[in-house]
Design an enzyme around this catalytic site. Structure first.
Site, short mmCIF file in Angstrom:
data_model
loop_
_atom_site.label_atom_id
_atom_site.label_comp_id
_atom_site.label_asym_id
_atom_site.label_seq_id
_atom_site.Cartn_x
_atom_site.Cartn_y
_atom_site.Cartn_z
N THR A 78 0.61 -1.17 0.01
CA THR A 78 -0.01 -0.13 -0.15
C THR A 78 0.80 1.17 0.00
O THR A 78 1.92 1.31 0.74
CB THR A 78 -0.81 0.06 1.06
OG1 THR A 78 -1.64 -1.30 1.15
CG2 THR A 78 -2.03 1.08 1.13
N GLU A 79 0.42 2.27 -0.67
CA GLU A 79 0.97 3.58 -0.89
C GLU A 79 0.15 4.80 -0.37
O GLU A 79 -0.99 4.66 -0.09
CB GLU A 79 1.48 3.91 -1.99
CG GLU A 79 2.54 2.83 -2.50
CD GLU A 79 3.15 3.08 -4.04
OE1 GLU A 79 2.56 3.83 -4.68
OE2 GLU A 79 4.07 2.23 -4.31
N GLU A 135 -15.12 -4.63 -0.09
CA GLU A 135 -15.59 -4.50 -1.69
C GLU A 135 -14.62 -4.95 -2.61
O GLU A 135 -14.99 -5.53 -3.57
CB GLU A 135 -15.80 -2.65 -1.91
CG GLU A 135 -16.68 -2.11 -1.14
CD GLU A 135 -16.49 -1.94 0.36
OE1 GLU A 135 -15.23 -1.96 0.82
OE2 GLU A 135 -17.23 -1.54 1.09
N THR A 169 2.23 -2.84 8.41
CA THR A 169 2.50 -3.31 9.95
C THR A 169 3.92 -4.05 9.99
O THR A 169 4.56 -4.58 9.13
CB THR A 169 1.50 -4.48 9.80
OG1 THR A 169 0.28 -4.02 9.38
CG2 THR A 169 1.60 -5.32 11.20
N GLU A 179 -5.85 -6.16 3.90
CA GLU A 179 -5.60 -7.25 2.93
C GLU A 179 -6.85 -7.59 1.97
O GLU A 179 -7.49 -8.56 1.80
CB GLU A 179 -5.43 -8.41 3.74
CG GLU A 179 -4.08 -8.30 4.41
CD GLU A 179 -3.55 -9.75 4.79
OE1 GLU A 179 -3.75 -10.89 4.27
OE2 GLU A 179 -3.14 -9.86 6.17
C1 FAD Z 1 -3.40 -0.94 10.49
C2 FAD Z 1 -3.48 -1.21 8.99
C3 FAD Z 1 -2.29 -2.00 8.82
C4 FAD Z 1 -2.01 -2.31 7.44
N1 FAD Z 1 -1.05 -3.13 7.12
C5 FAD Z 1 -0.61 -3.15 5.91
C6 FAD Z 1 0.72 -3.76 5.53
O1 FAD Z 1 1.14 -4.39 6.30
N2 FAD Z 1 1.29 -3.71 4.38
C7 FAD Z 1 0.52 -2.93 3.42
O2 FAD Z 1 0.87 -3.29 2.36
N3 FAD Z 1 -0.89 -2.55 3.72
C8 FAD Z 1 -1.22 -2.48 4.81
N4 FAD Z 1 -2.54 -1.93 5.10
C9 FAD Z 1 -3.28 -1.05 3.84
C10 FAD Z 1 -4.55 -1.87 3.81
O3 FAD Z 1 -4.37 -3.08 3.05
C11 FAD Z 1 -5.27 -0.89 2.80
O4 FAD Z 1 -5.62 0.10 3.91
C12 FAD Z 1 -6.41 -1.31 2.02
O5 FAD Z 1 -5.80 -2.29 1.03
C13 FAD Z 1 -7.48 -0.46 1.47
O6 FAD Z 1 -6.81 0.54 0.82
P1 FAD Z 1 -6.86 1.98 1.16
O7 FAD Z 1 -6.82 2.36 2.68
O8 FAD Z 1 -6.11 2.76 0.48
O9 FAD Z 1 -8.40 2.26 0.77
P2 FAD Z 1 -8.91 2.72 -0.69
O10 FAD Z 1 -8.49 1.83 -1.77
O11 FAD Z 1 -8.61 4.18 -0.81
O12 FAD Z 1 -10.37 2.56 -0.55
C14 FAD Z 1 -11.29 3.51 0.07
C15 FAD Z 1 -12.82 2.77 0.02
O13 FAD Z 1 -13.45 2.67 -1.43
C16 FAD Z 1 -13.66 1.34 -1.59
N5 FAD Z 1 -13.09 0.99 -3.13
C17 FAD Z 1 -12.06 1.47 -3.72
N6 FAD Z 1 -11.94 1.17 -4.89
C18 FAD Z 1 -13.40 0.67 -5.12
C19 FAD Z 1 -14.09 0.32 -6.46
N7 FAD Z 1 -13.40 -0.24 -7.53
N8 FAD Z 1 -15.33 -0.24 -6.33
C20 FAD Z 1 -16.07 -0.25 -4.74
N9 FAD Z 1 -15.30 0.31 -3.68
C21 FAD Z 1 -13.82 0.90 -3.97
C22 FAD Z 1 -12.77 0.57 -0.60
O14 FAD Z 1 -13.48 -0.79 -0.47
C23 FAD Z 1 -13.06 1.24 0.55
O15 FAD Z 1 -14.16 1.05 1.24
C24 FAD Z 1 -2.80 -1.62 6.54
C25 FAD Z 1 -3.75 -0.75 6.80
C26 FAD Z 1 -4.23 -0.34 8.21
C27 FAD Z 1 -5.30 0.53 8.44
#
Ligand code: FAD
Length: 383
Positions: A129-130, A371, A161, A367
């Site tokens: 994630t970025e 959605e 994490t 992970e």
């Molecule tokens: C505590 C914590 C630990 C984490 N640990 C890790 C880690 O170790 N390594 C790592 O790489 N990542 C990690 N993550 C990142 C995590 O996997 C992401 O937060 C997750 O994949 C969602 O990405 P985003 O937060 O950018 O949400 P976004 O992708 O911006 O999405 C925001 C909302 O829009 C919805 N959405 C997006 N696209 C669509 C679509 N096409 N259709 C319908 N709905 C959509 C999503 O479902 C969500 O509800 C962690 C996150 C947290 C909060």
């Protein structure tokens, strides 16, 4: 003991007893301080490594337990039952942070990174994630450019994490961004590599016992030998394999929190007296608890079924997303009901139920959000 435990083999049952005992005796005493300070105890990794719990499914020749997917799920459930935060730290390490090396890494990478991780000597993290890219994985902006025997990495990773405490992180970066998705690679970046910094440790609503960070890579020079798979553009498949396995394990995380919430709520409802009797005697509460028990049973049954299919080599891409989606969404109902039965005390910090409620809220997001899981399932169904 749940009837399902009778489905386990003798080896799995022995592992369950050991893991339950370990979680109750060695992990539970660490929870209060880890939650209060927001620091994952290093001791967690050291002890789990010594006990052989950090790689229950990795082969014995690599130092792992040589067990199956259910064994891994048992480890995660028992840890999650005691502390979702520490469970998250361990899963980021023994799942996402090591699985790509196990599945696709070179012998040298296994020797240098996987074996010490299984022993608990090195802590792993996984950076996909970025700041500007979450669900839309193919749009990651981190780049790796070949320079002689090295790659130069530039970019940032968000919400990682174990990021603040890791000894190495697996970083997803494009070498060929024009090959959307297929141009991604996974690199192992070690702590101390010039240009790799933990730019921020992040404050969270829950899972305080896991440390989460934002990582920056600025002209970060990494040996080409740290490219997983040994050839460019193999990262997409490596991510797919790793995330599929992780989605099954994720069900076990949800299960641990669900079981803890149920156990705490039954105990509370038996001792809390209103209108002259324990509140568990009110049908609405006993019905809620009966439903919780039912859902937990279904979660575990489905999880173990998919774990067995995974071990049998069946393609469970759809089912692994179903496990993640079902378990994480049902958990929201279960922790909500548990809070309701706790009444006002449930909202008080000194009652453990609020921790499980806060921690479990994360599970429909990481992970792959719910959605995203819907999208994977629908695509697999051909819609
Ligand atoms: C505590 C914590 C630990 C984490 N640990 C890790 C880690 O170790 N390594 C790592 O790489 N990542 C990690 N993550 C990142 C995590 O996997 C992401 O937060 C997750 O994949 C969602 O990405 P985003 O937060 O950018 O949400 P976004 O992708 O911006 O999405 C925001 C909302 O829009 C919805 N959405 C997006 N696209 C669509 C679509 N096409 N259709 C319908 N709905 C959509 C999503 O479902 C969500 O509800 C962690 C996150 C947290 C909060």
């Amino acid at each position: 003991m749940a009837a399902q435990y009778h489905e386990l083999t003798e080896e799995q049952r022995i592992f369950l007893e050991m893991m339950t005992d370990f979680a109750d005796k060695e992990v539970a005493p660490l929870v209060e301080q880890a939650e209060r300070t927001g620091q994952t105890p290093r001791r967690l990794f050291t002890r789990m490594g010594e006990m052989g719990f950090l790689g229950p499914r990795y082969p014995e020749e690599l130092g792992g337990g040589g067990g199956d997917k259910i064994t891994e799920c048992i480890m995660v459930e028992q840890l999650g039952r005691v502390c979702a935060g520490m469970c998250g730290a361990v899963v980021a390490h023994s799942g996402l942070g090591t699985m790509p090396i196990y599945l696709h890494g070179s012998e040298e990478q296994k020797e240098r990174f996987l074996k010490p991780a299984i022993r608990g000597e090195k802590i792993a993290a996984f950076g996909l994630t970025e700041p500007n890219v979450g669900s839309d994985v193919a749009s990651i902006q981190t780049r790796a450019v070949r320079d002689g025997d090295n790659y130069v990495i530039n970019g940032a990773k968000m919400f990682i994490t174990n990021g603040p405490i890791c000894d190495y992180v697996i970083v997803a970066a494009y070498t060929q961004p024009e090959k959307r998705g297929l141009g991604i690679n996974l690199f192992i970046v070690e702590k101390g590599t010039p240009g790799f910094t933990v730019s921020k440790k992040l404050e969270k609503v829950g899972n305080h016992a896991a440390e989460t960070g934002e990582l920056t890579f600025e002209d970060c020079v990494v040996p080409a030998a740290n490219l997983i798979g040994g050839r460019e553009c193999g990262g997409f498949q490596q991510l797919e394999d790793t995330l599929l396995s992780g989605r099954i394990t994720y069900g076990a995380r949800c299960l641990g929190t669900a079981q803890a919430s149920y156990d705490l709520t039954v105990a509370y409802a038996k001792q809390r007296v209103q209108f002259g009797k324990p509140i568990i005697k009110f049908q609405v509460n006993s019905f809620r608890l009966a439903e919780m028990a039912m859902y937990i049973d279904i979660m575990r049954s489905y999880l173990w079924r998919v774990a067995r299919l995974y071990d049998a080599g069946v393609n469970v891409k759809k089912e692994s997303s179903m496990v993640k989606l079902f378990c994480s969404e049902i958990l929201q109902k279960l922790t909500g009901d548990a809070m309701q039965i706790h009444g006002g005390y449930g909202y008080m910090s000194e009652y453990a139920i609020q921790r499980h409620w806060r921690d479990g809220r994360l599970f429909t997001v990481t992970e792959g959000t719910s959605e995203v899981q819907h999208m994977v399932i629908a695509r697999q169904l051909g819609f």
